[in-house]
Design a protein around this motif. Structure first.
Motif, mmCIF file in Angstrom:
data_model
loop_
_atom_site.group_PDB
_atom_site.id
_atom_site.type_symbol
_atom_site.label_atom_id
_atom_site.label_comp_id
_atom_site.label_asym_id
_atom_site.label_seq_id
_atom_site.Cartn_x
_atom_site.Cartn_y
_atom_site.Cartn_z
ATOM 1 N N LEU A 47 41.262 19.987 32.326
ATOM 2 C CA LEU A 47 40.204 21.003 32.381
ATOM 3 C C LEU A 47 40.546 21.989 33.500
ATOM 4 C CD1 LEU A 47 37.567 22.014 31.205
ATOM 5 C CD2 LEU A 47 36.335 20.492 32.730
ATOM 6 N N LYS A 48 41.324 22.991 33.122
ATOM 7 C CA LYS A 48 41.818 23.950 34.099
ATOM 8 C C LYS A 48 40.879 25.150 34.221
ATOM 9 C CE LYS A 48 45.236 21.413 35.034
ATOM 10 N NZ LYS A 48 45.091 20.595 36.250
ATOM 11 N N ARG A 49 40.967 25.798 35.361
ATOM 12 C CA ARG A 49 40.141 26.980 35.621
ATOM 13 C C ARG A 49 40.546 28.109 34.677
ATOM 14 N NH1 ARG A 49 39.007 29.294 41.658
ATOM 15 N NH2 ARG A 49 37.919 31.210 41.078
ATOM 16 N N LYS A 50 39.545 28.742 34.097
ATOM 17 C CA LYS A 50 39.823 29.838 33.162
ATOM 18 C C LYS A 50 38.563 30.684 33.014
ATOM 19 C CE LYS A 50 38.578 27.172 29.042
ATOM 20 N NZ LYS A 50 39.002 26.623 27.753
ATOM 21 N N PRO A 51 38.669 31.865 32.452
ATOM 22 C CA PRO A 51 37.466 32.647 32.144
ATOM 23 C C PRO A 51 36.660 31.950 31.050
ATOM 24 C CG PRO A 51 39.456 34.012 32.081
ATOM 25 C CD PRO A 51 39.910 32.584 32.131
ATOM 26 N N LEU A 52 35.358 31.948 31.200
ATOM 27 C CA LEU A 52 34.459 31.410 30.171
ATOM 28 C C LEU A 52 33.663 32.586 29.608
ATOM 29 C CD1 LEU A 52 33.124 28.246 32.090
ATOM 30 C CD2 LEU A 52 35.083 28.391 30.534
ATOM 31 N N LEU A 53 33.590 32.658 28.295
ATOM 32 C CA LEU A 53 32.894 33.793 27.684
ATOM 33 C C LEU A 53 31.436 33.816 28.146
ATOM 34 C CD1 LEU A 53 33.178 36.177 25.738
ATOM 35 C CD2 LEU A 53 32.431 34.629 23.890
ATOM 36 N N SER A 54 31.038 34.945 28.666
ATOM 37 C CA SER A 54 29.707 35.065 29.272
ATOM 38 C C SER A 54 28.795 35.937 28.433
ATOM 39 C CB SER A 54 29.851 35.690 30.667
ATOM 40 O OG SER A 54 28.595 36.068 31.190
ATOM 41 N N HIS A 55 27.523 35.570 28.406
ATOM 42 C CA HIS A 55 26.506 36.449 27.814
ATOM 43 C C HIS A 55 25.787 37.145 28.978
ATOM 44 C CE1 HIS A 55 23.635 38.226 25.238
ATOM 45 N NE2 HIS A 55 23.675 37.331 24.262
ATOM 46 N N GLY A 56 26.469 38.117 29.536
ATOM 47 C CA GLY A 56 25.932 38.788 30.719
ATOM 48 C C GLY A 56 24.619 39.497 30.460
ATOM 49 N N SER A 59 24.092 33.700 36.035
ATOM 50 C CA SER A 59 25.221 34.600 35.788
ATOM 51 C C SER A 59 24.730 35.845 35.050
ATOM 52 C CB SER A 59 26.290 33.890 34.954
ATOM 53 O OG SER A 59 25.760 33.484 33.704
ATOM 54 N N THR A 60 25.192 36.987 35.510
ATOM 55 C CA THR A 60 24.840 38.236 34.818
ATOM 56 C C THR A 60 26.097 39.015 34.419
ATOM 57 O OG1 THR A 60 24.667 39.447 36.908
ATOM 58 C CG2 THR A 60 22.652 38.425 36.069
ATOM 59 N N GLY A 61 27.254 38.443 34.671
ATOM 60 C CA GLY A 61 28.501 39.117 34.315
ATOM 61 C C GLY A 61 29.540 38.068 33.972
ATOM 62 N N GLU A 62 30.756 38.288 34.421
ATOM 63 C CA GLU A 62 31.828 37.367 34.072
ATOM 64 C C GLU A 62 31.619 35.991 34.707
ATOM 65 O OE1 GLU A 62 32.045 40.399 35.151
ATOM 66 O OE2 GLU A 62 33.581 41.557 34.089
ATOM 67 N N ILE A 63 32.179 34.985 34.018
ATOM 68 C CA ILE A 63 32.103 33.598 34.505
ATOM 69 C C ILE A 63 33.520 33.018 34.474
ATOM 70 C CG2 ILE A 63 31.120 31.304 34.145
ATOM 71 C CD1 ILE A 63 28.869 32.633 32.541
ATOM 72 N N GLU A 64 33.805 32.221 35.493
ATOM 73 C CA GLU A 64 35.116 31.592 35.577
ATOM 74 C C GLU A 64 34.954 30.188 36.138
ATOM 75 O OE1 GLU A 64 38.174 34.142 37.314
ATOM 76 O OE2 GLU A 64 38.909 32.404 38.412
ATOM 77 N N VAL A 116 21.795 36.361 41.738
ATOM 78 C CA VAL A 116 22.627 36.602 40.554
ATOM 79 C C VAL A 116 24.106 36.520 40.910
ATOM 80 C CG1 VAL A 116 20.883 38.054 39.434
ATOM 81 C CG2 VAL A 116 22.684 39.116 40.814
ATOM 82 N N GLY A 117 24.868 36.010 39.954
ATOM 83 C CA GLY A 117 26.317 36.001 40.067
ATOM 84 C C GLY A 117 26.861 37.026 39.084
ATOM 85 N N ARG A 118 27.277 38.164 39.606
ATOM 86 C CA ARG A 118 27.796 39.208 38.706
ATOM 87 C C ARG A 118 29.208 38.886 38.250
ATOM 88 N NH1 ARG A 118 28.290 43.988 40.920
ATOM 89 N NH2 ARG A 118 27.592 43.593 43.049
ATOM 90 N N ALA A 119 29.917 38.071 39.005
ATOM 91 C CA ALA A 119 31.201 37.499 38.574
ATOM 92 C C ALA A 119 31.198 36.089 39.149
ATOM 93 C CB ALA A 119 32.378 38.313 39.085
ATOM 94 N N LEU A 120 30.530 35.206 38.432
ATOM 95 C CA LEU A 120 30.186 33.891 38.976
ATOM 96 C C LEU A 120 31.291 32.863 38.726
ATOM 97 C CD1 LEU A 120 27.847 32.174 40.267
ATOM 98 C CD2 LEU A 120 27.169 31.600 37.931
ATOM 99 N N ASN A 121 31.644 32.160 39.775
ATOM 100 C CA ASN A 121 32.471 30.973 39.623
ATOM 101 C C ASN A 121 31.551 29.778 39.404
ATOM 102 O OD1 ASN A 121 34.822 32.428 40.126
ATOM 103 N ND2 ASN A 121 34.776 32.003 42.320
ATOM 104 N N VAL A 122 31.935 28.896 38.498
ATOM 105 C CA VAL A 122 31.144 27.691 38.265
ATOM 106 C C VAL A 122 32.008 26.463 38.534
ATOM 107 C CG1 VAL A 122 29.638 28.798 36.576
ATOM 108 C CG2 VAL A 122 31.733 27.667 35.790
ATOM 109 N N ASP A 123 31.326 25.345 38.703
ATOM 110 C CA ASP A 123 32.068 24.099 38.899
ATOM 111 C C ASP A 123 31.997 23.255 37.624
ATOM 112 O OD1 ASP A 123 29.585 22.895 38.892
ATOM 113 O OD2 ASP A 123 29.638 22.256 40.989
ATOM 114 N N HIS A 124 32.337 21.989 37.761
ATOM 115 C CA HIS A 124 32.404 21.131 36.572
ATOM 116 C C HIS A 124 31.052 20.937 35.905
ATOM 117 C CE1 HIS A 124 31.469 18.363 39.912
ATOM 118 N NE2 HIS A 124 30.840 17.657 39.006
ATOM 119 N N SER A 125 29.969 21.202 36.603
ATOM 120 C CA SER A 125 28.652 20.980 35.987
ATOM 121 C C SER A 125 28.406 21.932 34.829
ATOM 122 C CB SER A 125 27.537 21.104 37.038
ATOM 123 O OG SER A 125 27.371 22.438 37.462
ATOM 124 N N VAL A 126 29.071 23.052 34.825
ATOM 125 C CA VAL A 126 29.002 23.969 33.685
ATOM 126 C C VAL A 126 30.232 23.790 32.789
ATOM 127 C CG1 VAL A 126 29.063 26.411 32.994
ATOM 128 C CG2 VAL A 126 27.536 25.668 34.844
#
Lengths: 85, 277
Positions: free
Chosen positions: B86-95, B72-77, B114-124
């Motif tokens: 455990l609902k989907r939400k923005p996660l604070l990113s250190h881009g 991830s290099t930008g926002e994470i969700e 790179v994921g500039r606005a990366l969606n992640v799954d439960h592993s993160v």
């Protein structure tokens, strides 16, 4: 047989509510979008998860495909173990 | 410069969320206690940021494009695969840190997707939920996703090299931030195949021994055939452990908890990694 397209269909179904709805409404119409043989279409239309796995389809997808249809985990395991579901 | 001050390996089991009764109360208490202990350690380590090394489960990336490793290099969700509680939400990113690692990789032979606005799954999202949020601090993360669940799998040796590269890149990041690394994955588990529900404590113990010895040779000697046979397709996730071990310079560690939970279909192993001086 193309494992790739079979996986593509199951991935599309597992990640899109719109696709799930279309598949539930008219499986043949939904599956006509994909490069599948008639045999392959039947495997998906009839939830033949054991056969799909035997073709090398990733079982994370076959499991999700089964569950998204509201089918039971117990029946899934019976089928995967080649027992009567 | 930034530095890695701690490392952890822990499971990201979604079954805990949708079937909590699958474990006995004792097993559940032990697992949640291990997560809480790790959260306490992250707080004690005064972590400013975390690098969470997860893996796709054929949820994020489809047949059109299957990247070997992503950062991830930008926002994470996330998680995109929402779970009860455990609902989907923005996660604070250190881009900035993610972008620095990616740039260093380009320079040194690691061509990150790179994921500039990366969606992640439960592993993160699960380690974020159970190890970072309980610190009471909104710790920014860098999300790393390794190809562990879908072939072609990232080779174990490449996962290790990637961890060493992450350590080098963090050490050249211009800040005084304290970073922890989390390798996120279950040990023995079978996902969707006919052996689903089988757990192999002997294999789990072997992996935890390797992790806590910091034994690079033994980790790289685990072949995919052995992992699939003894640990199952889900155990391919221990590539995240290899990456985290390498990022902490494989200085060994200690087991925080272990429970073979058949009802959660997973050997649940938790360890803290020492960081080489």
């Amino acid at each position: 047989m193309s494992r790739n397209t079979l996986e593509k269909v199951l991935y599309d179904l597992s990640t899109s509510g719109a696709n799930k709805k279309k598949f539930a409404e008219d499986p043949d119409k939904f599956l006509s979008r994909y490069q599948l043989s008639e045999d392959e279409r039947a495997l998906i239309r009839d939830y033949k998860v054991r056969d799909l796995a035997d073709l090398g389809v990733n079982t994370m997808l076959t499991w999700g495909f089964w569950l998204q249809a509201g089918k039971s985990n117990r029946d899934y395991l019976k089928i995967m173990k080649r027992e009567e579901a | 410069m930034a530095r890695i001050v701690g490392g952890f390996v822990a499971p990201h089991n979604p079954v805990m969320y949708f079937n909590p009764q699958g474990a006995t109360q004792e097993q559940s208490d032990a697992c949640y206690g291990a997560y809480a202990a790790m959260a306490d350690r992250i707080k004690e380590l005064e972590a400013d940021a975390a690098i969470v090394i997860g893996c796709d489960h054929y949820i994020l990336f489809g047949t059109e494009c299957l990247p070997p490793y992503v950062i991830s290099t930008g926002e994470i969700e996330g998680p995109v695969d929402q779970l009860p509680g455990l609902k989907r939400k923005p996660l604070l990113s250190h881009g900035a840190l993610g972008a620095h690692i990616a740039a260093e990789g380009s320079r040194t032979g690691f061509d990150w997707t790179v994921g500039r606005a990366l969606n992640v799954d439960h592993s993160v999202a699960v380690p974020h939920h159970l190890m970072l949020e309980p610190t009471g601090k909104d710790i920014p993360i860098v999300a790393v996703m390794l190809a562990c669940g879908v072939d072609p799998y990232l080779p174990m040796a490449r996962a290790w090299a990637l961890g060493e590269h992450i350590a080098d890149a963090v050490a050249s990041f211009p800040s005084d931030e304290r970073i922890v690394v989390i390798g996120s994955g279950g040990i023995s588990h079978h996902v969707g195949d006919e052996r689903m529900g089988e757990v192999n404590p002997a294999f789990d113990q072997k992996v935890l021994d390797i992790v806590t010895r910091g034994d690079k040779d033994a980790m790289l000697a685990l072949t995919d055939e052995e992992i699939l046979r003894d640990g199952g397709n889900g155990a391919m996730e221990i590539r995240t452990f290899a990456c985290a071990m390498a990022a902490t310079r494989a200085a060994g560690g200690r087991v925080v908890g272990y429970e073979p939970v058949e009802g959660w279909v997973t050997g649940m192993g938790f360890a803290e990694l020492e960081v080489a001086a």
